[in-house]
Design a protein around this motif. Sequence first.
Motif, short mmCIF file in Angstrom:
data_model
loop_
_atom_site.label_atom_id
_atom_site.label_comp_id
_atom_site.label_asym_id
_atom_site.label_seq_id
_atom_site.Cartn_x
_atom_site.Cartn_y
_atom_site.Cartn_z
N VAL A 1 0.85 -1.18 0.00
CA VAL A 1 0.00 0.00 0.00
C VAL A 1 0.89 1.24 0.00
N GLN A 2 0.51 2.23 -0.79
CA GLN A 2 1.24 3.49 -0.81
C GLN A 2 0.45 4.54 -0.04
N LEU A 3 1.18 5.36 0.71
CA LEU A 3 0.54 6.32 1.60
C LEU A 3 0.99 7.73 1.26
N GLN A 4 0.06 8.67 1.35
CA GLN A 4 0.34 10.07 1.09
C GLN A 4 -0.24 10.89 2.24
N ALA A 5 0.65 11.47 3.04
CA ALA A 5 0.21 12.27 4.18
C ALA A 5 0.14 13.74 3.81
N SER A 6 -0.78 14.44 4.45
CA SER A 6 -0.92 15.88 4.22
C SER A 6 -1.58 16.53 5.42
N ALA A 23 -4.47 6.35 1.21
CA ALA A 23 -3.82 5.10 0.85
C ALA A 23 -4.31 4.59 -0.49
N SER A 24 -3.41 3.94 -1.20
CA SER A 24 -3.80 3.28 -2.43
C SER A 24 -4.19 1.85 -2.11
N GLY A 25 -4.78 1.16 -3.05
CA GLY A 25 -5.08 -0.24 -2.83
C GLY A 25 -6.53 -0.49 -2.49
N ARG A 26 -6.96 -1.73 -2.73
CA ARG A 26 -8.36 -2.08 -2.54
C ARG A 26 -8.62 -2.79 -1.23
N THR A 27 -7.56 -3.00 -0.44
CA THR A 27 -7.75 -3.71 0.82
C THR A 27 -7.46 -2.82 2.01
N PHE A 28 -7.67 -1.53 1.86
CA PHE A 28 -7.35 -0.57 2.91
C PHE A 28 -8.04 -0.94 4.22
N SER A 29 -9.27 -1.39 4.15
CA SER A 29 -10.03 -1.64 5.37
C SER A 29 -9.41 -2.74 6.23
N SER A 30 -8.56 -3.55 5.65
CA SER A 30 -7.94 -4.63 6.41
C SER A 30 -6.62 -4.21 7.07
N TYR A 31 -6.16 -3.01 6.79
CA TYR A 31 -4.88 -2.54 7.31
C TYR A 31 -5.05 -1.85 8.65
N ALA A 32 -4.16 -2.17 9.56
CA ALA A 32 -4.00 -1.35 10.75
C ALA A 32 -3.25 -0.09 10.35
#
Length: 125
Positions: A1-6, A23-32
């Motif tokens: 997953v790629q992350l972009q903070a702002s 966050a990029s990706g289709r499984t974001f909901s599964s990430y802590a």
Amino acid sequence: VQLQASGGGLVQAGGSLRLSCAASGRTFSSYAMGWFRQAPGKEREFVAGVSGSSGTTYYADSVKGRFTISRDNAKNTVYLQMNSLKPEDTAVYYCGASSRYTIWTMMKTGRVDSWGQGTLVTVSS
């Protein structure tokens, strides 16, 4: 997953800021997801985290009652609402994500699978 903070910036003591981490990706909901910070001359430290499954949140003692972490799985974004900011909150803030580690492990070890770039928060006295 790629992350972009702002969302970082300069604020006076007592003020508020809201950080975002997309966050990029289709499984974001599964990430802590977690927020960490690193002040000049100090090690990176855990600030707040939210689990992917239950939405359970954890906070460092130094920010409890002032910061709130939340996530919007539909937008693949995690937020950090920071209120009553203090000069000692000045730091570069990073978001982190993990599909392997629990929030507890992230909090205790600082281990994540992916880091976003930092966003600078400066609190003036």
